[in-house]
Design a protein around this motif. Structure first.
Motif, PDB file in Angstrom:
ATOM      1  N   LYS A  19       0.016 -10.969   1.492  1.00  0.00           N
ATOM      2  CA  LYS A  19      -0.251  -9.721   0.783  1.00  0.00           C
ATOM      3  C   LYS A  19      -1.294  -9.990  -0.287  1.00  0.00           C
ATOM      4  CE  LYS A  19       2.015  -5.794  -1.454  1.00  0.00           C
ATOM      5  NZ  LYS A  19       3.329  -5.212  -1.851  1.00  0.00           N
ATOM      6  N   ILE A  51      -8.937   3.112   1.019  1.00  0.00           N
ATOM      7  CA  ILE A  51      -8.002   4.156   0.627  1.00  0.00           C
ATOM      8  C   ILE A  51      -8.652   5.016  -0.442  1.00  0.00           C
ATOM      9  CG2 ILE A  51      -6.883   2.658  -1.103  1.00  0.00           C
ATOM     10  CD1 ILE A  51      -4.220   4.039  -0.376  1.00  0.00           C
ATOM     11  N   GLY A  56      -4.963   9.289  -1.313  1.00  0.00           N
ATOM     12  CA  GLY A  56      -4.344   8.195  -0.592  1.00  0.00           C
ATOM     13  C   GLY A  56      -4.658   8.157   0.890  1.00  0.00           C
ATOM     14  N   THR A  58      -6.244   6.856   4.188  1.00  0.00           N
ATOM     15  CA  THR A  58      -6.600   5.487   4.553  1.00  0.00           C
ATOM     16  C   THR A  58      -7.412   5.445   5.843  1.00  0.00           C
ATOM     17  OG1 THR A  58      -4.547   5.199   5.799  1.00  0.00           O
ATOM     18  CG2 THR A  58      -4.512   4.557   3.476  1.00  0.00           C
ATOM     19  N   THR A  69      -1.804  -3.008   6.273  1.00  0.00           N
ATOM     20  CA  THR A  69      -1.535  -1.762   5.565  1.00  0.00           C
ATOM     21  C   THR A  69      -2.117  -1.831   4.166  1.00  0.00           C
ATOM     22  OG1 THR A  69       0.547  -1.464   6.775  1.00  0.00           O
ATOM     23  CG2 THR A  69       0.237  -0.162   4.768  1.00  0.00           C
ATOM     24  N   SER A  71      -2.428  -0.065   0.429  1.00  0.00           N
ATOM     25  CA  SER A  71      -1.673   0.847  -0.424  1.00  0.00           C
ATOM     26  C   SER A  71      -2.169   0.694  -1.848  1.00  0.00           C
ATOM     27  CB  SER A  71      -0.173   0.551  -0.336  1.00  0.00           C
ATOM     28  OG  SER A  71       0.103  -0.765  -0.799  1.00  0.00           O
ATOM     29  N   ARG A  72      -1.716   1.611  -2.698  1.00  0.00           N
ATOM     30  CA  ARG A  72      -2.115   1.534  -4.100  1.00  0.00           C
ATOM     31  C   ARG A  72      -0.932   1.840  -4.991  1.00  0.00           C
ATOM     32  NH1 ARG A  72      -2.273   6.699  -2.874  1.00  0.00           N
ATOM     33  NH2 ARG A  72      -2.802   8.388  -4.293  1.00  0.00           N
ATOM     34  N   ASP A  73      -0.951   1.255  -6.167  1.00  0.00           N
ATOM     35  CA  ASP A  73       0.050   1.532  -7.207  1.00  0.00           C
ATOM     36  C   ASP A  73      -0.737   2.018  -8.407  1.00  0.00           C
ATOM     37  OD1 ASP A  73       1.838   1.448  -9.361  1.00  0.00           O
ATOM     38  OD2 ASP A  73       3.019  -0.137  -8.413  1.00  0.00           O
ATOM     39  N   VAL A  79      -4.508  -2.237  -6.014  1.00  0.00           N
ATOM     40  CA  VAL A  79      -4.534  -1.923  -4.592  1.00  0.00           C
ATOM     41  C   VAL A  79      -4.069  -3.162  -3.829  1.00  0.00           C
ATOM     42  CG1 VAL A  79      -6.040  -1.421  -2.620  1.00  0.00           C
ATOM     43  CG2 VAL A  79      -6.323  -0.179  -4.759  1.00  0.00           C
ATOM     44  N   TYR A  80      -3.299  -2.932  -2.769  1.00  0.00           N
ATOM     45  CA  TYR A  80      -2.741  -4.030  -2.001  1.00  0.00           C
ATOM     46  C   TYR A  80      -3.222  -3.976  -0.556  1.00  0.00           C
ATOM     47  CZ  TYR A  80       0.526  -3.915  -5.920  1.00  0.00           C
ATOM     48  OH  TYR A  80       1.079  -3.908  -7.174  1.00  0.00           O
TER      49      TYR A  80
END
Length: 115
Positions: A19, A51, A56, A58, A69, A71-73, A79-80
């Motif tokens: 990750k 993204i 959001g 993608t 995958t 994603s973002r927080d 961002v991951y």
């Protein structure tokens, strides 16, 4: 000055997972879109996943769809990129990317998948 700081690269066996994280120095909402590019030796840099920050939405390169995958927080301004079922051909330097009127880049992190 905007900074993108990546972490999470390393060495993993075929079929393993990693990750990646990309933390921004300011608010993630400073950008319209963020993502990950990769570049393997003697190959062109390619967009792996991106993204949009507001909605959001993608998109993924065909070679990683179903395995990676993004994603973002928003609270963590991060961002991951979750990478599963890794293959030797995923070996590359992965760079975080952000866009708002211009491109911004992280320093890159090495991902090596051993067979």
């Amino acid at each position: 000055q905007v900074q993108l700081v990546e972490s999470g690269g390393g060495l993993v066996q075929t079929g393993g997972s990693l990750k990646l994280s990309c933390a921004t120095s300011g608010s993630i909402f400073s950008f319209d879109r963020m993502g990950w590019f990769r570049q393997a030796p003697l190959k062109q840099r390619e967009l792996v996943a991106s993204i949009t920050i507001d909605g959001g939405s993608t998109n993924y390169a065909g070679s990683v769809k179903g395995r990676f995958t993004i994603s973002r927080d928003n609270a963590k301004n991060t961002v991951y990129l979750q990478m599963n079922s890794l293959k030797p051909e995923d070996t590359a330097v992965y760079s975080c990317w952000a866009y708002k009127y211009r491109d911004y880049w992280g320093q890159g992190t090495q991902v090596t998948v051993s067979s």
